[in-house]
Write an enzyme that holds these catalytic residues in place. Structure first.
Site, PDB file in Angstrom:
ATOM      1  N   SER A 197     -14.298  58.821 -19.692  1.00  0.00           N
ATOM      2  CA  SER A 197     -13.769  57.765 -18.828  1.00  0.00           C
ATOM      3  C   SER A 197     -14.430  56.427 -19.176  1.00  0.00           C
ATOM      4  O   SER A 197     -14.323  55.950 -20.296  1.00  0.00           O
ATOM      5  CB  SER A 197     -13.970  58.152 -17.364  1.00  0.00           C
ATOM      6  N   LYS A 249      -3.682  42.720   1.196  1.00  0.00           N
ATOM      7  CA  LYS A 249      -5.129  42.633   1.338  1.00  0.00           C
ATOM      8  C   LYS A 249      -5.738  44.006   1.551  1.00  0.00           C
ATOM      9  O   LYS A 249      -6.842  44.298   1.106  1.00  0.00           O
ATOM     10  CB  LYS A 249      -5.489  41.695   2.505  1.00  0.00           C
TER      11      LYS A 249
END
Length: 369
Positions: A197, A249
């Site tokens: 990763s 948001k």
């Protein structure tokens, strides 16, 4: 009289305790003041050639006879003298050659010195956690070596171990390695256990990527998960008010009710991050088929070699000791200065970690045998 004696003893103990407490507080305060006046840290440099030589000599003194060991030392002195003479001759010739050119006097003095020296290899180490917190030291080490390394001669070797973590942390770590490539230095990355990763995001910047046969490589993917306690709170008649400005948001939340639109936006963000990850790997390792390797899977290095995720199967020990024959190796470690309070806290943390580790090993040892 007995009461006065006991009271005097009690008073003496109290005064002694107050004095000891005052001294301790003074010591902590002084340590904090000293820590504020110190630099953030310092660079520790170890000559690995000397360490390798000392390790081998320690064994030679035990297994070789005196005559063989004496002959070895004599041969080393002869070789060291010959190398010194050859270096002086090369330096003299380089200066003479440089003096014939049109370069300035400063350039003529600087150029031959670098060309006459043996190659230098700067060895760094990155042990990654979820937050990629080791990047704090890595950036200092890279800044130091870039100030002295010669692009046409020197090499940087990074010993990398990381299962990955947060995007922004490993993005910064990868950007630090890009500074090495941008400076024209050769970057070799060695993976002995795992570079997955975010760890592979760093590894793909190598000019040459080496890995031990059973090292874990790949996992070019993105994962995110978040628990939601909305139904539990609703069951207990607990309301959660979430106020935002901006449509996205907040997409998924811990306590509020998640919407399908929020889920779709969250998934879109993950897909966008994955696309950036794939583009980054493709930029630095164009030889890989990104559509094949960017599935989130991981492979052992022996399996990753045909996919061109790594360049060769070799441990870091073999590579460094092989390079030590014709280059000078220097291990760089950025050491953080710590105050007394930080040292005490670190010692307590390490003690607690050892206790928890032993407890976990005892609880799970049946799985290991």
């Amino acid at each position: 009289m007995e009461w006065f004696a006991e009271y005097g003893l009690f008073l003496a103990k109290g005064v002694t305790g107050v004095i000891l407490l005052a001294l301790l507080l003074r010591l902590i305060s002084r340590s904090r003041q000293d820590g504020e006046g110190l630099q953030a840290g310092y660079l520790d440099v170890e000559a690995l050639n000397d360490r390798y030589q000392a390790e081998a000599d320690g064994l030679r003194t035990l297994v070789w006879d005196d005559a063989a060991w004496k002959a070895e030392r004599k041969q080393r002195k002869i070789k060291a003298k010959a190398d010194k003479s050859a270096a002086k001759a090369a330096l003299k010739a380089a200066k003479a050659e440089s003096a014939k050119g049109d370069a300035s006097a400063a350039e003529a003095d600087a150029t031959p010195v670098a060309s006459a020296q043996r190659a230098r290899i700067y060895v760094l180490q990155f042990s990654g956690d979820m937050a990629a917190s080791a990047v704090t030291h890595l950036r200092q080490e890279i800044s130091a070596l870039l100030a002295v390394a010669d692009a046409g001669r020197d090499e940087v070797v990074l010993l990398l171990e990381s299962p990955g973590g947060v995007v922004h942390g490993y993005g910064l770590a990868a950007s630090q390695l890009a500074r090495i490539r941008d400076a024209g230095l050769s970057l070799t990355i060695c993976v002995d256990k795992v570079a997955a990763s975010g760890g592979y995001m760093m590894a793909c910047l190598a000019n040459r990527l080496l890995a031990a046969p059973f090292a874990i490589i790949g996992s070019i993917g993105v994962v995110a998960q978040i628990p939601n306690f909305h139904r539990l709170l609703k069951k207990n008649d607990i309301d959660v008010e979430l106020m935002t400005a901006g449509q996205y948001k907040r997409t998924l939340t811990l306590l509020g009710e998640n919407t399908e639109a929020g889920r779709q936006k969250f998934q879109q963000d993950i897909d966008d991050t994955h696309l950036l990850f794939k583009d980054f790997v493709q930029q630095w390792r164009p030889q890989v088929d990104i559509n094949v390797v960017a599935t989130g899977e991981h492979w052992f290095a022996s399996q990753a070699l045909p996919l061109q995720l790594v360049d060769a199967l070799q441990t870091s020990d073999d590579y460094l000791r092989q390079r030590a024959k014709d280059a000078d190796l220097f291990a760089l470690h950025w050491r953080q200065r710590k105050t007394l309070g930080q040292k005490l806290g670190l010692a307590a943390e390490e003690s607690a970690e050892r206790v928890l580790t032993r407890w976990w090993q005892r609880a799970t040892q049946a799985r290991w045998y």
